[in-house]
Design an enzyme around this catalytic site. Structure first.
Site, PDB file in Angstrom:
ATOM      1  N   GLY A   1      -7.006 -27.097 -17.663  1.00  0.00           N
ATOM      2  CA  GLY A   1      -7.650 -28.406 -17.631  1.00  0.00           C
ATOM      3  C   GLY A   1      -8.320 -28.636 -16.305  1.00  0.00           C
ATOM      4  N   ASN A   2      -8.683 -29.891 -16.050  1.00  0.00           N
ATOM      5  CA  ASN A   2      -9.262 -30.254 -14.754  1.00  0.00           C
ATOM      6  C   ASN A   2      -8.724 -31.622 -14.345  1.00  0.00           C
ATOM      7  OD1 ASN A   2     -11.174 -32.434 -15.647  1.00  0.00           O
ATOM      8  ND2 ASN A   2     -12.007 -30.730 -16.841  1.00  0.00           N
ATOM      9  N   ARG A   3      -9.097 -32.046 -13.148  1.00  0.00           N
ATOM     10  CA  ARG A   3      -8.515 -33.264 -12.584  1.00  0.00           C
ATOM     11  C   ARG A   3      -9.341 -34.518 -12.857  1.00  0.00           C
ATOM     12  NH1 ARG A   3      -7.416 -29.407  -8.401  1.00  0.00           N
ATOM     13  NH2 ARG A   3      -5.166 -29.089  -8.127  1.00  0.00           N
TER      14      ARG A   3
END
Length: 246
Positions: free
Chosen positions: A197-199
């Site tokens: 995922g990403n932030r």
């Protein structure tokens, strides 16, 4: 009672001119001085008080209101509104106004679930559909005045204020337009525990959804995050990139 004062403070800080009506029962919990200090305006408590030398209170308040918020909306007040009773300043003003009415119910869970209360709400719901002027926010589940926990807790002031912003913006410059917003980073599962995922927090997308909603748009928000959804916005929860694409 303290939530009502908090809501009043939020409205004043948002730039609203707030007139407060306190019923006799409300004055058993909180004093008019509290609201007068928050609004810097007289607080209306009596049915036959004249606001000015030539003004009849409930008529004047009803006419100049852009929005009427009843918070808390007790089982007693909801019952009176459902049958059109006008036996105090609050219910008389509600019957006389043509402004939208925002109800924030608050009561013990057994009072909320009582078939009589639900019948009254159903009747108000039919009126809401016909008049388009009645909006319900809450109640929520949580700790109640009795110390018990259950459904009947009044919505938080921030949630009621958010609903008020939606009502006041419905006829804004984006009225009649549909806006679609995506927000938050997608998450791709590798196995039952791990993911890629990403932030991305989704805060920009939510801010855009709020701004479009406040200008009258019909907003759909496709989001991967669990943030509080703006009142009046349709949420489509997703997780993966494929779900967001669909």
């Amino acid at each position: 009672a303290y939530k009502a004062a908090g809501l009043c403070s939020h409205l004043v800080k948002a730039g609203a001119v707030v007139d407060v009506i306190l019923t006799q029962a409300a004055r058993e919990f909180i004093t008019p001085l509290t609201f007068q200090a928050l609004t810097h305006r007289p607080v209306v408590t009596e049915m036959f008080t004249l606001l000015a030398e030539t003004e009849i209170g409930h008529v004047s308040l009803a006419r100049r209101a852009d929005l009427m918020i009843i918070a808390p909306a007790t089982a007693n007040t909801i019952a009176k509104l459902a049958v059109g009773l006008a036996d105090n300043m609050l219910t008389t003003t509600a019957l006389a106004t043509e402004a939208p009415i925002l109800l924030a119910p608050a009561m013990e869970s057994h009072m909320w679930s009582n078939p009589i209360t639900q019948d009254n709400l159903e009747r108000l719901g039919r009126l809401r559909g016909r008049l388009g002027r009645l909006v319900l926010v809450g109640p929520r589940e949580g700790r109640l005045a009795s110390g018990a926990s259950g459904m009947g807790r009044m919505a938080e002031p921030e949630e009621i204020l958010d609903a008020a912003r939606w009502i006041m913006g419905r006829h804004g410059p984006f009225s009649g337009r549909r806006v679609l917003v995506t927000a938050g980073g997608t998450r791709e599962p590798l196995d039952p525990i791990r993911l890629l995922g990403n932030r991305s927090s989704g805060q920009m997308g939510y801010a855009l959804a709020y701004a479009a909603r406040d200008r009258g748009a019909q907003v759909t928000l496709i989001s991967t995050t669990g943030q509080s959804v703006p009142f009046g916005v349709e949420l489509v929860p997703v997780e993966t990139a494929a779900e967001m694409q669909d």
